[in-house]
Design an enzyme around this catalytic site. Structure first.
Site, PDB file in Angstrom:
ATOM      1  N   LYS A 149     -11.852  -1.911   7.707  1.00  0.00           N
ATOM      2  CA  LYS A 149     -11.037  -2.855   8.446  1.00  0.00           C
ATOM      3  C   LYS A 149     -11.244  -2.719   9.955  1.00  0.00           C
ATOM      4  O   LYS A 149     -11.362  -3.706  10.669  1.00  0.00           O
ATOM      5  CB  LYS A 149      -9.552  -2.675   8.108  1.00  0.00           C
ATOM      6  CG  LYS A 149      -9.235  -2.926   6.633  1.00  0.00           C
ATOM      7  CD  LYS A 149      -7.777  -2.663   6.329  1.00  0.00           C
ATOM      8  CE  LYS A 149      -7.492  -2.786   4.845  1.00  0.00           C
ATOM      9  NZ  LYS A 149      -7.653  -4.153   4.328  1.00  0.00           N
ATOM     10  N   ASP A 189      -1.240   6.547   6.358  1.00  0.00           N
ATOM     11  CA  ASP A 189      -2.351   5.668   6.011  1.00  0.00           C
ATOM     12  C   ASP A 189      -2.511   4.703   7.178  1.00  0.00           C
ATOM     13  O   ASP A 189      -1.663   3.847   7.423  1.00  0.00           O
ATOM     14  CB  ASP A 189      -2.018   4.914   4.720  1.00  0.00           C
ATOM     15  CG  ASP A 189      -3.093   3.905   4.321  1.00  0.00           C
ATOM     16  OD1 ASP A 189      -4.070   3.727   5.074  1.00  0.00           O
ATOM     17  OD2 ASP A 189      -2.929   3.278   3.265  1.00  0.00           O
ATOM     18  N   TRP A 205       0.826  -1.207   0.000  1.00  0.00           N
ATOM     19  CA  TRP A 205       0.000   0.000   0.000  1.00  0.00           C
ATOM     20  C   TRP A 205       0.855   1.249   0.000  1.00  0.00           C
ATOM     21  O   TRP A 205       0.503   2.245  -0.645  1.00  0.00           O
ATOM     22  CB  TRP A 205      -0.972  -0.033   1.181  1.00  0.00           C
ATOM     23  CG  TRP A 205      -1.880  -1.218   1.093  1.00  0.00           C
ATOM     24  CD1 TRP A 205      -1.877  -2.332   1.889  1.00  0.00           C
ATOM     25  CD2 TRP A 205      -2.889  -1.459   0.094  1.00  0.00           C
ATOM     26  NE1 TRP A 205      -2.827  -3.227   1.459  1.00  0.00           N
ATOM     27  CE2 TRP A 205      -3.452  -2.727   0.365  1.00  0.00           C
ATOM     28  CE3 TRP A 205      -3.355  -0.717  -0.989  1.00  0.00           C
ATOM     29  CZ2 TRP A 205      -4.473  -3.256  -0.417  1.00  0.00           C
ATOM     30  CZ3 TRP A 205      -4.370  -1.261  -1.769  1.00  0.00           C
ATOM     31  CH2 TRP A 205      -4.922  -2.509  -1.480  1.00  0.00           C
TER      32      TRP A 205
END
Length: 362
Positions: A197, A173, A103
C-alpha cells in the site's frame, strides 16, 4: 509517460514513478552483475547490502536506535495476526484489541485461537465511522499487549494521535499508512505492515520490533514463526522476497529524498485536503463516511446521492484516467486511496472531476 493513470486503488497501489524507472533501468543488469536482482542469490553481498540498507533507512526515518530490528518477512499482515499471539500471548495474560475496522477484527479473531482476548474498545456500532477516544479504552487486568490498526482502508478512518499504556507493549498494524506522517515510533514495541500500500510491491511484510520483544519468543514455536530466528539471521533464514525488498529499499531512498516524514506528511495533508474540501463544499451531494476528527489522509471514503450516480461517477472517472475509485462493499460509494506515491496532481484532478460531476448531476 502519457499513458500512466492516476491509480487510487487501495492496494496493491501506486508506486513513485522515479522508483519504477530506476527498477526498469536496473532490471537486466544490477550494478554490473549481469543479472537482475531477481536472479541474484540472497546470500550474495549485493543483496545483503540491499537488505541492510533497507533496515537502516527504516530506522532512520522512524528515528529508532539499536534497540529495534527491522525484519522483512512473508505472508502479509494476515500472518502477523497469528505470529503476534503465538509469540507473546502467554496463559497468564490477556491480549487486548482495539477494534476500528475489518482488519483489526481479523487480527482479534486469530488471537482468540491462542489464548484469552479482551476487546479494549470498539467503534463497530455505527459501522466504524470513527476512532475511539482514549477514555473509551478499557484494558484487561493483565494485558500481554495492546493491538491497534493505525489506518482503516475500508472505512477511511485513521488514528490522529496514538495512546500509550506505560509498560504494556503497544503493537500496530500500519499496513496502509506507515511512513505517511511523523509520529513517535518508540511508543510501539512492534509495528508491522504489508508493503503493497505505502512501501512497495506485494510480497514482503515489514516488521519493526523492539529487541526486548524478540527475546520473548518461545523456543517451542516452529522456526518460521519465531521473530528471534528471523532477527538472528537478518531476515535471511529462508529465501526472502528479494525483488520486493529491493523495491522497498528504492521507495525508502525516494522518501528520504522527499524530505522524510515531516515533508511527506505535509504533502499528504495537502492532497487529502483537496478531496475533503470537494466533499465538504458539495452541500451534501458528496457525503463522507468517516467523522471529521477521524478522517484518514490515506483512504478517503464518500457516497453520492444514489447508486446509479456512483456507477456513473466511477465509469466517467475511469475514462478520464482515474482508476480504483469504487468503494468496498462494507461502505459502498467511492474510495480514493492517496498513499505517499500519489502525486498532488492526481488529487487535484479528482477534486476537479468531483466538482464538475456535481455541476452536471446535482
Amino acid at each position: 509517460m502519457t499513458n500512466r493513470v492516476y491509480n487510487f486503488n487501495a492496494g496493491p497501489s501506486t508506486l513513485p514513478l522515479e522508483v519504477l524507472q530506476q527498477a526498469q533501468e536496473e532490471l537486466l543488469n544490477y550494478q554490473g552483475t549481469g543479472m537482475s536482482v531477481m536472479e541474484i542469490s540472497h546470500r550474495a553481498k549485493e543483496y545483503e547490502a540491499i537488505n541492510a540498507e533497507a533496515e537502516a533507512s527504516l530506522k532512520e526515518l522512524l528515528n529508532l536506535g539499536d534497540d529495534y530490528r527491522v525484519l522483512f518477512l512473508q505472508g502479509g499482515a494476515s500472518t502477523q495476526f497469528t505470529m503476534i499471539p503465538m509469540n507473546f500471548l502467554t496463559p497468564e495474560k490477556t491480549a487486548d484489541y482495539i477494534l476500528t475496522g475489518a482488519w483489526s477484527e481479523k487480527a482479534q479473531k486469530e488471537a482468540v485461537k491462542f489464548g484469552q482476548v479482551h476487546v479494549a474498545a470498539s467503534t463497530q456500532e455505527g459501522n466504524y465511522v470513527r476512532i475511539p477516544e482514549f477514555n473509551e479504552i478499557k484494558l484487561s487486568e493483565a494485558p500481554a499487549y495492546v493491538h491497534l490498526t493505525s489506518n482503516n482502508t475500508i472505512f477511511g478512518t485513521q488514528w490522529q494521535e496514538f495512546p500509550g499504556f506505560g509498560d504494556v507493549p503497544l503493537i500496530a498494524d500500519m499496513s496502509s499508512d506507515i511512513l505517511s506522517h511523523p509520529f513517535d515510533a518508540s511508543k510501539f514495541s512492534l509495528i508491522y505492515a504489508g508493503a503493497q500500500k505505502n512501501l512497495g510491491p506485494s510480497g514482503v511484510t515489514v516488521v519493526i520490533i523492539r529487541q526486548s520483544m524478540i527475546d520473548q519468543a518461545p523456543k517451542s514455536l516452529p522456526s518460521m514463526l519465531r521473530y528471534d530466528i528471523h532477527a538472528k539471521n537478518n531476515s535471511l533464514y529462508n529465501t526472502p522476497p528479494t525483488f520486493s525488498v529491493y523495491m522497498v529499499n528504492l521507495v525508502l531512498r525516494w522518501l528520504k529524498a522527499q524530505g522524510g516524514l515531516t515533508a511527506i506528511g505535509q504533502h499528504n495533508e495537502a492532497k487529502a485536503a483537496l478531496i475533503y474540501d470537494a466533499i465538504d463544499q458539495s452541500s451534501g451531494f458528496y457525503t463522507g463516511h468517516a467523522e471529521k476528527n477521524s478522517r484518514s489522509r490515506m483512504n478517503i471514503t464518500f457516497r453520492l446521492p444514489s447508486e446509479e450516480l456512483e456507477k456513473a461517477f466511477n465509469a466517467e472517472a475511469t475514462k478520464q484516467g482515474m482508476i480504483g475509485l469504487k468503494g468496498h462493499r462494507s461502505v459502498g460509494g467511492m474510495r480514493a486511496s492517496t498513499y505517499n506515491a500519489m502525486p498532488l496532481a492526481g488529487c487535484q484532478a479528482l477534486a476537479d472531476f468531483m466538482k464538475d460531476f456535481q455541476r452536471r448531476n446535482g
